[in-house]
Design an enzyme around this catalytic site. Structure first.
Site, PDB file in Angstrom:
ATOM      1  N   SER A  38       0.826  -1.214   0.000  1.00  0.00           N
ATOM      2  CA  SER A  38       0.000   0.000   0.000  1.00  0.00           C
ATOM      3  C   SER A  38       0.858   1.260   0.000  1.00  0.00           C
ATOM      4  CB  SER A  38      -0.916   0.002   1.231  1.00  0.00           C
ATOM      5  OG  SER A  38      -0.159  -0.204   2.412  1.00  0.00           O
ATOM      6  N   ASN A 125      -2.324  -2.601  13.351  1.00  0.00           N
ATOM      7  CA  ASN A 125      -3.779  -2.397  13.313  1.00  0.00           C
ATOM      8  C   ASN A 125      -4.212  -1.154  14.089  1.00  0.00           C
ATOM      9  OD1 ASN A 125      -3.591  -4.759  11.954  1.00  0.00           O
ATOM     10  ND2 ASN A 125      -4.620  -6.033  13.484  1.00  0.00           N
ATOM     11  N   HIS A 171     -39.720  23.481 -11.148  1.00  0.00           N
ATOM     12  CA  HIS A 171     -39.763  22.645 -12.366  1.00  0.00           C
ATOM     13  C   HIS A 171     -39.011  23.311 -13.509  1.00  0.00           C
ATOM     14  CE1 HIS A 171     -43.082  20.480 -10.321  1.00  0.00           C
ATOM     15  NE2 HIS A 171     -43.454  21.687  -9.955  1.00  0.00           N
ATOM     16  N   SER A 292     -13.062  25.655 -27.303  1.00  0.00           N
ATOM     17  CA  SER A 292     -13.240  24.418 -28.052  1.00  0.00           C
ATOM     18  C   SER A 292     -12.070  24.265 -29.011  1.00  0.00           C
ATOM     19  CB  SER A 292     -14.553  24.498 -28.830  1.00  0.00           C
ATOM     20  OG  SER A 292     -14.535  23.603 -29.918  1.00  0.00           O
ATOM     21  N   LYS A 298     -16.642  29.212 -29.121  1.00  0.00           N
ATOM     22  CA  LYS A 298     -17.092  28.636 -27.854  1.00  0.00           C
ATOM     23  C   LYS A 298     -16.328  29.160 -26.639  1.00  0.00           C
ATOM     24  CE  LYS A 298     -19.784  25.915 -27.270  1.00  0.00           C
ATOM     25  NZ  LYS A 298     -19.731  24.458 -27.421  1.00  0.00           N
ATOM     26  N   ASN A 300     -16.613  27.624 -22.878  1.00  0.00           N
ATOM     27  CA  ASN A 300     -17.342  26.568 -22.169  1.00  0.00           C
ATOM     28  C   ASN A 300     -17.153  26.655 -20.652  1.00  0.00           C
ATOM     29  OD1 ASN A 300     -18.162  25.508 -24.649  1.00  0.00           O
ATOM     30  ND2 ASN A 300     -16.282  24.299 -24.832  1.00  0.00           N
ATOM     31  N   GLU A 305     -18.695  22.377 -14.948  1.00  0.00           N
ATOM     32  CA  GLU A 305     -18.992  21.014 -15.395  1.00  0.00           C
ATOM     33  C   GLU A 305     -18.115  19.996 -14.681  1.00  0.00           C
ATOM     34  OE1 GLU A 305     -20.500  21.805 -19.937  1.00  0.00           O
ATOM     35  OE2 GLU A 305     -18.383  21.983 -19.503  1.00  0.00           O
ATOM     36  N   TYR A 332      -9.598  -6.585  12.749  1.00  0.00           N
ATOM     37  CA  TYR A 332      -8.943  -6.101  11.531  1.00  0.00           C
ATOM     38  C   TYR A 332      -9.000  -7.138  10.419  1.00  0.00           C
ATOM     39  CZ  TYR A 332      -5.571  -4.280   8.224  1.00  0.00           C
ATOM     40  OH  TYR A 332      -4.990  -3.813   7.077  1.00  0.00           O
ATOM     41  N   GLN A 337      -7.450  -1.984   4.252  1.00  0.00           N
ATOM     42  CA  GLN A 337      -6.432  -1.223   3.537  1.00  0.00           C
ATOM     43  C   GLN A 337      -7.043  -0.460   2.350  1.00  0.00           C
ATOM     44  OE1 GLN A 337      -2.276  -2.659   3.191  1.00  0.00           O
ATOM     45  NE2 GLN A 337      -2.731  -2.922   1.027  1.00  0.00           N
TER      46      GLN A 337
HETATM   47  N1  ARG Z   1      -1.258  -1.341   5.409  1.00  0.00           N
HETATM   48  C1  ARG Z   1      -2.204  -1.813   6.363  1.00  0.00           C
HETATM   49  C2  ARG Z   1      -3.523  -1.066   6.208  1.00  0.00           C
HETATM   50  O1  ARG Z   1      -3.520  -0.068   5.587  1.00  0.00           O
HETATM   51  C3  ARG Z   1      -1.703  -1.608   7.732  1.00  0.00           C
HETATM   52  C4  ARG Z   1      -2.266  -2.565   8.723  1.00  0.00           C
HETATM   53  C5  ARG Z   1      -1.766  -3.920   8.435  1.00  0.00           C
HETATM   54  N2  ARG Z   1      -2.196  -4.862   9.415  1.00  0.00           N
HETATM   55  C6  ARG Z   1      -2.174  -6.167   9.196  1.00  0.00           C
HETATM   56  N3  ARG Z   1      -2.599  -6.934  10.133  1.00  0.00           N
HETATM   57  N4  ARG Z   1      -1.758  -6.666   8.064  1.00  0.00           N
HETATM   58  O2  ARG Z   1      -4.563  -1.471   6.661  1.00  0.00           O
END
Ligand code: ARG
Length: 464
Positions: A38, A125, A171, A292, A298, A300, A305, A332, A337
């Site tokens: 992540s 966690n 309306h 445009s 144009k 716009n 939008e 958890y 994630q």
């Molecule tokens: N990258 C994890 C998340 O965003 C962190 C927590 C990970 N915990 C675990 N038990 N794998 O949730």
């Protein structure tokens, strides 16, 4: 000929690293390593992660859970890591999975094995729950401040246009004359409620989860209150299992943002209509429009939008979160994630949209003559004519029918009986909440008071 796009496949092998060393025989499959990591997005939480760790390690030292000289070395090392990141000297590594492991590993490189004591009485966690709460608190402050700017822009624009009269619609049919300022102030009230919703969510995000560890709490004698105080949290969470699996505060933040987006989108839609040749009620500032690529004439309304279009993203972020959470057993699960990308997307989108709208609104040029002309359509007087008959004792239903058939036969102008002017009609609505000049002025005054008063009341580090 060389390829424009190459089709090489990645190789499948990673080394066993970090937290896998004990339990696992080998590394992850390359496809899974990338899938699992992540860091590409949660690196945004680096500051919260470091500050949370510093508060945690200070407490570990104070409580003699680890030797205070280790605690001091860890704190010093963490501050250096923070400086490295902020000065662009830090390389986030995908093989180290997430922001937590990346920072811990960087600390180990700096201070050696004592770094391993930082994670005493903690789990990723509760760590990630803490980071996320700190992040949502900061973003709540920022969005509330941005909403203040937007409300000022709207109120100011209303104040500069108090006398302009336009048709009000139901309306999307011309209904009754209103003041443009009254119409604009309707948006002030939407954004005020949005601001209040963020404020109302504040105490729920302001609970400190650290100490919950993986799910059941920790065997160490932690002092959670002092960590909470150090990090500016009002209270500590009361249930460790809830604390590590709760993302309600993320849902609330996105939900509140979705409401902001819905309001912005309605305003954007009106501006698209009003600036069209068909309405001709306003000219949008050049600085917020584009041309445009093919039609030279144009101009716009792209800013409007895009705001309208981006509303869908934030709704999507909300549905993503709610759906991700609905099937999760306690506590958890790695599904959690998936909370970050929609949250970050929501934060970026709502802040950008508020900023663009706040900058654009004061620059809009309203065409008072064209608006008044449209408001002078005699049809808009129909209600007031019926009211006039009702005041003379005709039951309102009957008066309504009489004027209605008149309109059907020859239009209201056929009434030929002193049709009130748009000015007279708006001024006749003098009660609180009405569109008379005095009332609009009062609304604007109250709005200015709210802005002056509530700006100081932005949630601070410790207050609710
Ligand atoms: N990258 C994890 C998340 O965003 C962190 C927590 C990970 N915990 C675990 N038990 N794998 O949730």
């Amino acid at each position: 000929m060389s390829r424009l796009v190459d089709n090489k496949r990645p190789r499948n092998a990673t080394k066993s690293a970090g937290i896998r060393k004990g339990r696992f025989a080998g590394g992850m499959d390359a496809s899974f390593a990338r899938f699992n990591a992540s860091i590409s997005f949660d690196k945004r939480l680096y500051k919260e992660d470091v500050l949370g760790s510093i508060a945690h390690v200070r407490m570990l030292g104070r409580r003699k859970i680890i030797p205070s000289k280790d605690a001091r070395a860890i704190e010093k090392g963490l501050k250096e890591v923070l400086a490295d990141i902020e000065q662009g000297r830090f390389e986030f590594r995908e093989d180290l999975e997430d922001v937590h492991i990346n920072i811990e590993e960087a600390l180990r490189v700096k201070i050696g094995d004592a770094a391993g004591k930082l994670h005493t009485a903690r789990s990723r966690n509760d760590q990630v729950a803490l980071d996320l709460r700190m992040y949502v608190k900061e973003q709540t402050r920022q969005v509330m401040a941005a909403l203040m700017e937007l409300m000022s822009a709207v109120t100011d624009t209303a104040r500069r246009n108090t006398r302009v009269i336009m048709p009000g619609y139901t309306h999307l049919q011309r209904a009754q004359p209103v003041r443009l300022s009254h119409h604009l102030m309707a948006y002030f009230h939407m954004f005020r409620r949005d601001w209040e919703r963020f404020r109302d969510a504040w105490p729920r995000v302001n609970e400190m989860p650290l100490g919950s560890a993986a799910l059941a709490g920790t065997t160490f004698g932690v002092d959670r209150e002092s960590v909470a105080a150090d990090l500016g949290f009002e209270t500590v969470s009361e249930n460790s299992m809830d604390a590590v699996s709760d993302r309600d505060f993320v849902v609330e933040f996105i939900s509140n943002s979705a409401m902001v987006m819905m309001h912005l989108s309605r305003l954007a839609e009106e501006l698209v209509l009003w600036s069209s040749q068909e309405f001709g009620f306003c000219t949008l500032p050049d600085a917020f429009c584009s041309g445009s690529s093919i039609m030279p004439q144009k101009k716009n309304p792209d800013a409007c939008e895009l705001i309208r279009g981006k509303t869908g993203r934030v709704y999507g972020d909300l549905v993503t979160l709610l759906t991700m959470l609905k099937g999760l057993p306690l506590a958890y699960n790695k599904d959690l994630q998936e909370d970050k990308e929609p949250l970050f997307d929501c934060v970026d989108t709502v802040k950008a949209c508020i900023a663009v709208m706040a900058a654009m609104v004061p620059e809009i040029e309203f065409h008072a003559d064209r608006m008044l002309e449209a408001a002078s359509d005699p049809g808009l007087a129909a209600t007031d004519l019926a009211d006039r008959l009702a005041r003379q004792g005709v039951p309102f239903r009957e008066a309504h029918e009489l004027v209605g058939s008149l309109v059907r036969e020859s239009g209201v102008s056929g009434a030929n009986s002193g049709i009130p002017s748009p000015e007279e009609m708006v001024e006749a609505r003098r009660h609180p909440g009405g569109t008379s000049l005095a009332n609009v002025r009062k609304q604007i005054e109250q709005a200015q008071e709210f802005l002056a008063h509530s700006a100081a009341g932005l949630p601070g580090k410790r207050s609710r």
